[in-house]
Design a protein around this motif. Sequence first.
Motif, PDB file in Angstrom:
ATOM      1  N   VAL A  89      36.578  51.843  31.519  1.00 41.55           N
ATOM      2  CA  VAL A  89      35.700  51.710  33.123  1.00 41.55           C
ATOM      3  C   VAL A  89      35.875  53.439  34.380  1.00 41.55           C
ATOM      4  N   ALA A  90      34.777  53.963  34.193  1.00 43.50           N
ATOM      5  CA  ALA A  90      35.671  55.300  35.418  1.00 43.50           C
ATOM      6  C   ALA A  90      34.052  54.954  36.349  1.00 43.50           C
ATOM      7  N   VAL A  91      35.278  55.539  37.384  1.00 44.18           N
ATOM      8  CA  VAL A  91      34.258  55.818  39.550  1.00 44.18           C
ATOM      9  C   VAL A  91      33.531  57.041  38.495  1.00 44.18           C
ATOM     10  N   ALA A  92      32.158  56.999  38.846  1.00 40.13           N
ATOM     11  CA  ALA A  92      31.700  58.860  39.262  1.00 40.13           C
ATOM     12  C   ALA A  92      30.424  58.425  40.006  1.00 40.13           C
TER      13      ALA A  92
ATOM     14  N   GLY B  38      41.510  39.113  36.707  1.00 41.99           N
ATOM     15  CA  GLY B  38      40.797  38.603  35.364  1.00 41.99           C
ATOM     16  C   GLY B  38      40.631  39.065  34.037  1.00 41.99           C
ATOM     17  N   ASP B  39      38.699  38.948  34.324  1.00 43.48           N
ATOM     18  CA  ASP B  39      37.881  39.260  33.155  1.00 43.48           C
ATOM     19  C   ASP B  39      36.725  39.932  33.733  1.00 43.48           C
ATOM     20  N   ALA B  40      36.589  40.653  34.919  1.00 40.56           N
ATOM     21  CA  ALA B  40      35.858  41.457  35.585  1.00 40.56           C
ATOM     22  C   ALA B  40      36.932  42.575  36.331  1.00 40.56           C
ATOM     23  N   VAL B  41      35.147  43.500  36.592  1.00 44.71           N
ATOM     24  CA  VAL B  41      36.042  45.048  37.386  1.00 44.71           C
ATOM     25  C   VAL B  41      35.561  44.393  38.953  1.00 44.71           C
ATOM     26  N   TRP B  42      36.093  44.457  39.827  1.00 43.16           N
ATOM     27  CA  TRP B  42      36.074  44.256  40.846  1.00 43.16           C
ATOM     28  C   TRP B  42      35.981  45.276  41.906  1.00 43.16           C
TER      29      TRP B  42
ATOM     30  N   THR C 261      31.958  41.844  41.923  1.00 41.26           N
ATOM     31  CA  THR C 261      32.614  41.948  40.567  1.00 41.26           C
ATOM     32  C   THR C 261      31.682  41.725  39.585  1.00 41.26           C
ATOM     33  N   VAL C 262      31.648  42.732  38.567  1.00 35.83           N
ATOM     34  CA  VAL C 262      30.439  43.061  37.436  1.00 35.83           C
ATOM     35  C   VAL C 262      31.339  43.167  36.283  1.00 35.83           C
ATOM     36  N   ASP C 263      30.440  42.689  34.953  1.00 33.42           N
ATOM     37  CA  ASP C 263      30.506  42.094  33.844  1.00 33.42           C
ATOM     38  C   ASP C 263      31.528  43.886  32.634  1.00 33.42           C
ATOM     39  N   PRO C 264      32.721  43.746  32.269  1.00 35.65           N
ATOM     40  CA  PRO C 264      33.270  44.976  32.020  1.00 35.65           C
ATOM     41  C   PRO C 264      32.422  45.613  30.801  1.00 35.65           C
TER      42      PRO C 264
END
Length: 328
Positions: free
Chosen positions: A193-196, A227-231, A241-244
């Motif tokens: 995941v990248a920040v744009a 964990g299992d999420a992107v914070w 938090t979002v689902d990667p």
Amino acid sequence: MDITVRWERELHQRGGHSAVVTGPDCVVLHERRTRLVCLEQADGAVRWDVPLGTWPRDLVLARDRVLVLPQTPDRLSCLDLRTGAVLWSTPTPRFTGNLAVAGDTVVIGGWRGYTPMTGLALADGHVRWTTGSPVRSVRPLPWGAGLLTGSGSEVVLLDPRDGAALKRWRLPEPLRPGDGGVFTAPPAGDRFVAVAGWASLVSFGPGARVPEWHAAYEPFAWFGHVGDAVWMHRPAGGFRTVDPVDGSRLWCTGTGVGQQLVAGPVPYGDGFLVGSDNGGVYALGPDGRAVARRSLGRRLDGLHPAADGGLLFASRGTFGAATVTVTP
């Protein structure tokens, strides 16, 4: 919820001004403006204490070695994690920044476009490749067998052995500017995941030619996999938090906390620990709701996970370790 401080060490500088990396049983941090210190996580005992130079632009732990790029002098040094002995050291161009280790190669340079990117052997520091002329690169991230980097609207997966581009991706908008990390990926994940821009995330897999998903959120600062999420650390306070997998919103920490939170959520049980700048430590359930709170009694700059399941904390001038017990 009970918190017991096991040990605490004076830094003689603000805690937020101390670079920190954690190992399996130790923590390496910058203190006293010119020193690099390795502490045992169990009791805070000093394993080694060596002169470093001024504030490190980057500090990386690579298995049994520590790599460090101070602001001055202009040198990249590789230290033995067990003893602090300098295994090798090499001069670098002025304003060299960005430091990553992928496999047996150390990659430096490209920070703000000041210097070339260079690959060196982790074993002895000899140069394997260089771009020759200055290039602009965001902070790189090891991913699979390569190293993610890029600038503008392009992400590049470099082969760390020779600097060749293994793959390129085009983004719908430019990568976020600045010195913070713009990539995150789970340790064994098949996508990154990248920040744009300032408020968007873009996800790619190894075989993707176009983004797997691209989603916009409210502006955020720090972000990363926990964990299992992107914070995402929200400037207004709290985390989202979002689902990667698809970028869908999961939950926000605003409910039940109500304080300005510091970066560094820490997994704990089936939930997480987060800290507020006024010293509060909150236990969050898997849905992000606060289930317990206790004060550490000192203002916090950040939290880090300890190898034994405890908590490492940076305060305004100290660094320490605590044991946390959350009663269901």
